[in-house]
Design an enzyme around this catalytic site. Sequence first.
Site, PDB file in Angstrom:
ATOM      1  CG  HIS A 109      -1.806  -1.135   1.356  1.00 39.95           C
ATOM      2  ND1 HIS A 109      -3.052  -1.136   0.783  1.00 39.95           N
ATOM      3  CD2 HIS A 109      -1.661  -2.353   1.938  1.00 39.95           C
ATOM      4  CE1 HIS A 109      -3.645  -2.294   1.029  1.00 39.95           C
ATOM      5  NE2 HIS A 109      -2.821  -3.053   1.731  1.00 39.95           N
ATOM      6  NE  ARG A 139      22.053  -2.985   6.620  1.00 39.88           N
ATOM      7  CZ  ARG A 139      21.058  -2.300   6.060  1.00 39.88           C
ATOM      8  NH1 ARG A 139      20.599  -2.649   4.898  1.00 39.88           N
ATOM      9  NH2 ARG A 139      20.521  -1.282   6.671  1.00 39.88           N
ATOM     10  CE  LYS A 147      29.362 -18.021   5.130  1.00 38.53           C
ATOM     11  NZ  LYS A 147      30.170 -18.993   5.862  1.00 38.53           N
TER      12      LYS A 147
END
Length: 183
Positions: free
Chosen positions: A113, A177, A180
Amino acid sequence: MSTRTEQVIYVQTPDFARHAERIVEVTDATSRLNALPFGDSEGRADLLSVVFGGPLSESVTIYPPFFTEYGLNTTFGENVFVNQGCTFMDKGGIHIGNGVMIAPKVSLITGGHPLPLAERREYLSFAPIVIEDDVWIGAAAVVTQGVTIGTGAVVAAGAVVTRDVPARTLVGGVPARVVKTID
């Protein structure tokens, strides 16, 4: 509007009404799918055919319970495994490559939305999710609209993926994130 938005459906339109009709049809089919005895593989295949608009390859395994709102915008490669309790909100499109493993309770969410309060109930925005070959998505991970997960990548359990994942990397966290590179 999000930079990842590729499609918009306004709520008070015939387009949205058709979308809502499909949601009812698919929710009925997944409700029946999720109530079947596990050993009824023929019944499961028949209901998954209704959900996805045709038969799936025999190399695709989806364990119930399974939830989706649309079904017609998901494509599967070969040798795909989807474990129990997964949710695919696929109106924006989900492409799953070959050899993909999806752990329990993973959510692939192609819609959203708008952020401004005044617009939030006016329309839905969508963008596809692309999962390339040989990806492993860990338990209870969430992948949001417009994300591509590169070949051979791993998404850690519980991660929330809001950006593209480079090939052959491990990502984790909220938001996810790179942890490795994978050899």
